[in-house]
Design an enzyme around this catalytic site. Sequence first.
Site, short mmCIF file in Angstrom:
data_model
loop_
_atom_site.label_atom_id
_atom_site.label_comp_id
_atom_site.label_asym_id
_atom_site.label_seq_id
_atom_site.Cartn_x
_atom_site.Cartn_y
_atom_site.Cartn_z
N CYS A 325 13.48 -36.03 -15.11
CA CYS A 325 13.04 -36.13 -13.71
C CYS A 325 13.26 -37.54 -13.15
CB CYS A 325 11.57 -35.75 -13.60
SG CYS A 325 11.22 -34.11 -14.26
N LEU A 331 17.84 -31.31 -4.59
CA LEU A 331 17.01 -30.52 -3.67
C LEU A 331 17.54 -29.10 -3.74
CD1 LEU A 331 17.00 -32.90 -0.55
CD2 LEU A 331 15.17 -32.63 -2.26
N CYS A 342 11.49 -29.50 -5.74
CA CYS A 342 11.53 -29.55 -7.20
C CYS A 342 11.63 -28.13 -7.74
CB CYS A 342 10.27 -30.22 -7.75
SG CYS A 342 10.20 -30.20 -9.55
N ASP A 627 1.18 -1.17 -40.08
CA ASP A 627 0.17 -1.27 -41.14
C ASP A 627 -0.85 -2.36 -40.83
OD1 ASP A 627 -1.03 -0.90 -43.72
OD2 ASP A 627 -0.03 -2.76 -44.32
#
Length: 659
Positions: A325, A331, A342, A627
């Site tokens: 980031c 965008l 984001c 089982d």
Amino acid sequence: MTRLSKIFVSFWSRTQPFQSSGKVVTAQWRRSCASIAPAVRVAERSQIQDSDDEIEVFEHQSKRQTEISPNLTDKFGRHHTYLRISLTERCNLRCQYCMPSDGVELTPKQKLLSTGEIIKLSELFVKEGIQKIRLTGGEPLVRSDLIEIIGALNDLRPHGLENIAMTTNGITLARKLPQLKANGLDSLNISLDTLIPAKFEFITRRKGWDRVMKGIDTAVELGYGPVKVNCVVMRGVNEEEICDFVALTEKKNVDIRFIEYMPFDGNKWNFKKMVSYNDMLDIIKTRWPDIQRIQDRPNDTSKAYKVPGFEGQVGFITSMSEHFCGSCNRLRMTADGNLKVCLFGNSEVSLRDMMRSTDNDTEILDVIGAAVQRKKKQHAGMFDLAKMKNRPMILIGNQQKFYSLLSAKSRIFNIVNHFNQTIKPSCAMMAVRNLHVDENSAFKYWEKEQADKDDVTENYWEIKLSDDSSVVKGDKKSTTLISDHVFNSNDNYSNKQNCDKQLTHVDSSGKAKMVDVGGKNESFRVAMATGTIILGKEAFDLLRDNKIKKGDVLSVANIAGIMVAKRTHDLIPLCHNIPLSKVSVDFVLEETTYSVIITSEVKTYGKTGVEIEAITAVSIAAVTIYDMCKAVTKSMVITDIKLLHKSGGASGQYNIGEN
Ligand SMILES: Nc1nc2c(ncn2[C@@H]2O[C@H](COP(=O)(O)OP(=O)(O)OP(=O)(O)O)[C@@H](O)[C@H]2O)c(=O)[nH]1
Ligand SMILES: C[S@@+](CC[C@H](N)C(=O)[O-])C[C@H]1O[C@@H](n2cnc3c(N)ncnc32)[C@H](O)[C@@H]1O
Ligand code: SF4
Ligand code: SF4
């Protein structure tokens, strides 16, 4: 130091070589004093006080000399020069990690951006400083005006647009690419998660592997280089193929990018399904210990690597384990015209509504600028992301609508529950198995058959579907009829096979015999099988949370599957004892149907195939799950056990649905 002075220092330092992550990086970016001013204004406007550590912003050397508008610069000094436009919500595949099997409810056409609106918004953004536009979706190739849109974007180059890119699933790419290229498409990312056609069908719920491969080859031939291939890696689904993908880069100029599986609404993300960057790299290093880290391209999402001497390269998109980031320049525009600053943020503003209500571009730009200012420093971290509300990767629309869409499988599950209370379990099993053969069409067929029957006698049953409370009526006889319908088509297939071939396991007197494979050539053989166990909500929840009292169900089932594959010849009378080189058993939890999908892969270098081993592994893994969960419920259903893929040997390749 205040945030404001930090920004100054940061900008000044970009004209000098600076230290980053322990190595000296020569700053490529040069910015005039005049162009610093907008960023300072940004800092003043947002009144940022001392925040966390300063974010390093790496910008690439742009041919473009025009300034990036403050509208596209966020409060952390990140310049947004890359716009991703989703052209459509529609798609011709149904990838499990991206969208539900029934698809998503589509936004009405009038709410989607028109061709003209897409072009107008693109122009607005490019004039503000966007240098790269990526067209994505949904599947961008399903949009009929794609060529026109690319042509119009091409006309924006004089305003500073440098790169027109597209991410596609490649299904219809080969045919359309020459014209897309002629109109200005610069770069291509193509998604492909498996090199095994049958697995492609499993992951995408559609056929088309060979068409995607053709798309990739056409892109390479047309000079796209490197063509980026996106591969979402999921544990138990395709992590075994990582090295096969790397091997593809030996002769092809492709950039295979292994993507960490990301959580989106409805995609049933689970930490255990995610294979991290480090795990993937470890797998590759066992075969190519000398793989080298190479220089990333600017603002790349991926960390680049190359095996020395190979033509192509590989990369890792580490959104989950090591986010990127800090260098974010992206965008997004959704197909219905929302700006999303984001990928993982859930705040959106409608530029469509703005555009439809005003001709004043400044007003639209103010809205864009304000949204960019609200952009967070980084995403919330994978565990929080998994809990957050966000659009599914493909869905552009209303979350509640999405949740109200129950998959056909969950409708089937409701039917089983009802059957179990009202009619013979064997009928329920049959109906479910047959509905599973092709869940959509079988279900529709069944609804159609029953639609006119409204008299309910003791032979009839009725079912309430939980999604829309509608009532479906049927009778035991017609349940059997459905069975006949489906079984007949299968029987025809097997009868045909039997007519074409002599029975190999019976001698001339009709006595069972074991086939002598001594004279056969040895070859590398692979078989994959799958099966499903429907657990019901209570057992499913306990299993998922690893709270079943008997222990860790999936680990035990995994071991059971592996062990039994090695002992298949002891269980199946005429089966050979084959030395297996590999057995794996994997599980996918299907939340909507409260079921576990089991897949097994068995490999050998030998004289005969290993499909029975694969099918046995799946069967016993399913029985083991049964089982271990039977104290919680006895009404589990084991269903849909089948061979997915077989290769090697003289009889050639088998892929489910193809032969
Ligand atoms: N965290 C994060 N991941 C992203 C973003 N955009 C794309 N990705 C990741 O990158 C993967 C591949 O996306 P692509 O559509 O091929 O785009 P890209 O990787 O940005 O492509 P390039 O422009 O070639 O760098 C996606 O599946 C995501 O995992 C983003 O904005 N944020
Ligand atoms: C949403 S798709 C749209 C474009 C096109 N339909 C395609 O598949 O390439 C864009 C990219 O996102 C990736 N993707 C979708 N869901 C994902 C997830 N849950 N985690 C990681 N990547 C994902 C896809 O593999 C694809 O490479
Ligand atoms: S990843 Fe792409 S191809 Fe797959 S369903 Fe999503 S939009 Fe379609
Ligand atoms: S998660 Fe958000 S901030 Fe981080 S890289 Fe993706 S879009 Fe950018």
